[in-house]
Design a protein around this motif. Sequence first.
Motif, PDB file in Angstrom:
ATOM      1  N   GLU A 170     -80.519 -14.636  10.723  1.00 39.95           N
ATOM      2  CA  GLU A 170     -81.658 -15.381  10.156  1.00 39.95           C
ATOM      3  C   GLU A 170     -81.197 -16.357   9.084  1.00 39.95           C
ATOM      4  OE1 GLU A 170     -85.207 -12.056  10.769  1.00 39.95           O
ATOM      5  OE2 GLU A 170     -83.927 -11.980   8.985  1.00 39.95           O
ATOM      6  N   ARG A 171     -80.275 -15.912   8.244  1.00 38.81           N
ATOM      7  CA  ARG A 171     -79.750 -16.804   7.201  1.00 38.81           C
ATOM      8  C   ARG A 171     -79.041 -18.002   7.820  1.00 38.81           C
ATOM      9  NH1 ARG A 171     -78.104 -11.760   4.701  1.00 38.81           N
ATOM     10  NH2 ARG A 171     -75.939 -12.167   5.318  1.00 38.81           N
ATOM     11  N   LYS A 172     -78.266 -17.742   8.854  1.00 39.49           N
ATOM     12  CA  LYS A 172     -77.524 -18.819   9.506  1.00 39.49           C
ATOM     13  C   LYS A 172     -78.480 -19.850  10.095  1.00 39.49           C
ATOM     14  CE  LYS A 172     -73.912 -19.673  12.941  1.00 39.49           C
ATOM     15  NZ  LYS A 172     -72.988 -19.044  13.943  1.00 39.49           N
ATOM     16  N   GLN A 173     -79.561 -19.364  10.674  1.00 36.79           N
ATOM     17  CA  GLN A 173     -80.552 -20.265  11.276  1.00 36.79           C
ATOM     18  C   GLN A 173     -81.238 -21.119  10.212  1.00 36.79           C
ATOM     19  OE1 GLN A 173     -83.332 -18.251  13.863  1.00 36.79           O
ATOM     20  NE2 GLN A 173     -84.677 -20.036  14.046  1.00 36.79           N
ATOM     21  N   LEU A 174     -81.623 -20.491   9.117  1.00 37.50           N
ATOM     22  CA  LEU A 174     -82.277 -21.231   8.034  1.00 37.50           C
ATOM     23  C   LEU A 174     -81.337 -22.260   7.408  1.00 37.50           C
ATOM     24  CD1 LEU A 174     -84.248 -18.370   6.227  1.00 37.50           C
ATOM     25  CD2 LEU A 174     -85.235 -20.293   7.497  1.00 37.50           C
ATOM     26  N   GLU A 175     -80.116 -21.859   7.194  1.00 33.64           N
ATOM     27  CA  GLU A 175     -79.172 -22.760   6.538  1.00 33.64           C
ATOM     28  C   GLU A 175     -78.785 -23.925   7.448  1.00 33.64           C
ATOM     29  OE1 GLU A 175     -75.952 -20.434   5.002  1.00 33.64           O
ATOM     30  OE2 GLU A 175     -77.273 -19.213   3.739  1.00 33.64           O
ATOM     31  N   LYS A 176     -78.659 -23.651   8.750  1.00 34.41           N
ATOM     32  CA  LYS A 176     -78.261 -24.698   9.687  1.00 34.41           C
ATOM     33  C   LYS A 176     -79.385 -25.700   9.933  1.00 34.41           C
ATOM     34  CE  LYS A 176     -76.712 -25.437  14.458  1.00 34.41           C
ATOM     35  NZ  LYS A 176     -76.403 -24.782  15.762  1.00 34.41           N
ATOM     36  N   ASN A 177     -80.614 -25.205  10.070  1.00 31.57           N
ATOM     37  CA  ASN A 177     -81.722 -26.066  10.486  1.00 31.57           C
ATOM     38  C   ASN A 177     -82.611 -26.544   9.345  1.00 31.57           C
ATOM     39  OD1 ASN A 177     -80.928 -25.757  13.166  1.00 31.57           O
ATOM     40  ND2 ASN A 177     -82.239 -23.951  13.440  1.00 31.57           N
ATOM     41  N   LEU A 178     -82.529 -25.883   8.196  1.00 32.45           N
ATOM     42  CA  LEU A 178     -83.426 -26.236   7.089  1.00 32.45           C
ATOM     43  C   LEU A 178     -82.676 -26.615   5.824  1.00 32.45           C
ATOM     44  CD1 LEU A 178     -86.283 -26.482   5.898  1.00 32.45           C
ATOM     45  CD2 LEU A 178     -86.208 -24.021   5.398  1.00 32.45           C
ATOM     46  N   PHE A 179     -81.940 -25.684   5.240  1.00 32.32           N
ATOM     47  CA  PHE A 179     -81.409 -25.915   3.906  1.00 32.32           C
ATOM     48  C   PHE A 179     -80.289 -26.956   3.857  1.00 32.32           C
ATOM     49  CE2 PHE A 179     -83.037 -21.429   3.153  1.00 32.32           C
ATOM     50  CZ  PHE A 179     -84.176 -21.880   2.508  1.00 32.32           C
ATOM     51  N   ARG A 180     -79.334 -26.868   4.767  1.00 36.80           N
ATOM     52  CA  ARG A 180     -78.249 -27.846   4.730  1.00 36.80           C
ATOM     53  C   ARG A 180     -78.754 -29.258   5.089  1.00 36.80           C
ATOM     54  NH1 ARG A 180     -72.575 -28.043   3.497  1.00 36.80           N
ATOM     55  NH2 ARG A 180     -72.238 -30.280   3.567  1.00 36.80           N
ATOM     56  N   PRO A 181     -79.550 -29.421   6.159  1.00 38.28           N
ATOM     57  CA  PRO A 181     -80.094 -30.751   6.436  1.00 38.28           C
ATOM     58  C   PRO A 181     -80.965 -31.282   5.305  1.00 38.28           C
ATOM     59  CG  PRO A 181     -80.341 -29.329   8.356  1.00 38.28           C
ATOM     60  CD  PRO A 181     -79.890 -28.452   7.221  1.00 38.28           C
ATOM     61  N   PHE A 182     -81.704 -30.395   4.665  1.00 42.50           N
ATOM     62  CA  PHE A 182     -82.567 -30.780   3.546  1.00 42.50           C
ATOM     63  C   PHE A 182     -81.709 -31.329   2.407  1.00 42.50           C
ATOM     64  CE2 PHE A 182     -87.070 -29.822   2.312  1.00 42.50           C
ATOM     65  CZ  PHE A 182     -87.065 -30.470   1.088  1.00 42.50           C
ATOM     66  N   ALA A 183     -80.661 -30.594   2.055  1.00 41.89           N
ATOM     67  CA  ALA A 183     -79.769 -31.025   0.974  1.00 41.89           C
ATOM     68  C   ALA A 183     -79.070 -32.328   1.324  1.00 41.89           C
ATOM     69  CB  ALA A 183     -78.745 -29.933   0.680  1.00 41.89           C
ATOM     70  N   ASP A 184     -78.641 -32.475   2.566  1.00 49.01           N
ATOM     71  CA  ASP A 184     -77.978 -33.710   2.988  1.00 49.01           C
ATOM     72  C   ASP A 184     -78.935 -34.900   2.945  1.00 49.01           C
ATOM     73  OD1 ASP A 184     -75.589 -32.410   3.389  1.00 49.01           O
ATOM     74  OD2 ASP A 184     -75.840 -32.197   5.559  1.00 49.01           O
ATOM     75  N   TYR A 185     -80.189 -34.654   3.326  1.00 53.75           N
ATOM     76  CA  TYR A 185     -81.152 -35.766   3.370  1.00 53.75           C
ATOM     77  C   TYR A 185     -81.415 -36.342   1.980  1.00 53.75           C
ATOM     78  CZ  TYR A 185     -85.241 -38.611   4.118  1.00 53.75           C
ATOM     79  OH  TYR A 185     -86.102 -39.683   4.139  1.00 53.75           O
ATOM     80  N   ILE A 186     -81.647 -35.485   0.996  1.00 58.34           N
ATOM     81  CA  ILE A 186     -81.978 -36.000  -0.339  1.00 58.34           C
ATOM     82  C   ILE A 186     -80.754 -36.513  -1.088  1.00 58.34           C
ATOM     83  CG2 ILE A 186     -84.041 -34.569  -0.570  1.00 58.34           C
ATOM     84  CD1 ILE A 186     -82.436 -32.683  -2.360  1.00 58.34           C
TER      85      ILE A 186
END
Length: 751
Positions: A170-186
């Motif tokens: 679950e952590r891997k899924q959240l980090e791959k699809n949400l948190f890392r892309p979110f951080a990269d976008y901003i």
Amino acid sequence: MRMTKHTAVLQVLICILLISLNGYSQEHPNLILTKDGVQKIRAELGNAPLFDATLAKVKAEVDAEIALGIETPIPKDYSGGYTHERHKRNFLILQKAGVLYQILNDEKYALYIKDMLFQYEGMYKDLPVHPQTRSYARGKLFWQCLNDSNWLVYVSQAYDCVYNYLTKKERKQLEKNLFRPFADYISIENPQFYNRVHNHSTWGNAAVGMIGLVMNDEELIHRALYGIEDDGLPIGAKDNDGGFIKVEGQEVGFLANVNEPFSPEGYYTEGPYYQRYAMYPFLIFAEALHNVKPDVKIFEYKDSVLLKSVEVLIKLSDADGEFFPLNDAQKGMSYKSREVVTALDIAYHYGGHNPELLSIAEEQGQVLLDDSGLAVALGIRDGKAKKFQKKSINLTDGAKGNEGGVGILRYGNEDMTLVYKYAAQGLSHGHYDKLSFSLYEKGTEILQDYGLARFVNIEQKGGGNYLKENTTWAKQTIAHNTLVQNETSHFGGKYEVGSKHHSELYFFDDSNPEVQIVSAKETNAYPGTEMQRTMALIKTDGFEKPFLLDILKVVSKTENQYDLPFYFKGQVMQTNFDFTTPKTLEAWGSANGYQHLWTEGIGSPKEDNTKLSWLENGHFYTLTTTSSKDDDLRFVRIGANDPEFNLRRDAGLVIRRKNTQNTTFVSVIESHGNYSPVSEFSVNSNSAISKIELMSDTNEYTSVLIETKSNGEQLVLVVANINKQKDKEHTITINGKEYRWTGPYKFIKVK
């Protein structure tokens, strides 16, 4: 191959090392809450009243949200709109739910966080850029990256609290699809937002850094602290407010945002309103770094400036705790805001347990639900709180403290407070108002600074964003209590010019509470013109209360037209000059803020002194100013050319002096007497001054006389305009009488 005992031990150690390097051995929570801290909190439940009350309030709030169910609507609105406010509410509740899960150990909070995070994960991977196009850096969940960063700063805390509740998958899924892309976008995808020195970037840096700390992602942590190395931005790029996004040679990242905007003692160049807003990411990320990366020594960085800045921020408030509206600032914002609750608790816990901070925490009525909040609650419980002492102070501006500043003179228990601004531009939120001031009695504005033109988070007013009148009125010089030359704003109202300059402190002296004084000079606002403004807060016999003496000396190479406004709050009582009121209102001018001023009355002086008295909040006030027979006296009211009623209808008196090269304006503002609408008694409603006089005014010295009505006593203030050295001896003869003194000024009582 036969495995020996030593080989097996070695392989176990290697596995442990590899797991550690991949971030799987981290203890959670470790960001704001810590594992040990949670145990301490649980042990003290029921024993710390303020903490317990806060916990109960937060629990009721989160339980109500859980009962309503989860909603993550497709973004479409500006600030104040439904989708904006829903996503904002979500990140606030997620953070609180995480804290409740850790403290109460109730799985329903973890499940709520998990469900909402996966709802965002399902949305975000296909989410386009926000449809509203106004921002220079559009977000995805919100109309600007700033609010997306708010979301990630709060949600990273929730993720940390449920990290161990979630499975590795679950952590891997959240980090791959949400948190890392979110951080990269901003950050990487919006360097114009992320890679600068500004409160916006502070939020962005903290967001990337905090999720990086939870994920144990060293690349994100480094990006947060030091910015993006190659951002591709051109030098001189600007944002929507006209502020520079990229300045040649300027460092970026969180550490740069700590180093550059703060002066050594903790004044934040954008002003207290935006310091308050930025204090949350500054202090919450600092606490996270302290817990996870203690080697950064963030609370020691720049001589512990983050911790010092919290006390400075509180000192930049009036008697009611509301921040002085320097630069862009919404009036009414106070140290009771959630950002300052966070900053104060952390500063108390990590900054030496200053007992004066506890008295402010008592006023705030809530604490953080973490180690620092517990420390504050226990300190209050144990009776350690002491009254916070807000005394006179001179705050420098600029990273090295050499770019002007703000002088605050206070008499007594904030019976009278002068706020005198001679600071740097204040980045893109700065106003063109060198040597401006505002005056307070307790929490009452006597002479006001307008603040900003914006209705924050009220959708009906420009989507809650800055209104065009912020540029056409609030930032212009005529909107402030300072000198305007030839109806043009300081530096022509151009940011790229104003950002290069600052006023210079001439001297500051608060050693004698009866005569406190500050003086500063400005030589760049109007090339060829030098302004020196000396302001003294004086309490002496013959006056019921302290009064303010204002000496504004202008020396120019050319003849000019000078306007000096005084924006008073209240009802006019009396004037000693005649004026005519037009039957039809007309705007005073066409640009630089004058287009927003109605002319309500025009007069001219009848005497050597001009007087205006008014009533506000049960107190009488009088402005007495030296006059020239050719002066124009103009009553103005804000609101012309404002078809959508975006501006307050505040009043002012403007003294206009035409065809003049060198001149000096001398004014006194008194508070006196009172009026009760219940008893209908008026007490001491008249000024105590019979006259004020500019006795002498040369390149070297300026002397002013104030004569009182009660005993005919004369008060004289002499200012040395060139040599400010404390040990310099001066001699001057005025009206046949010789005066001698040492230092930059002398206050004299003459019977």
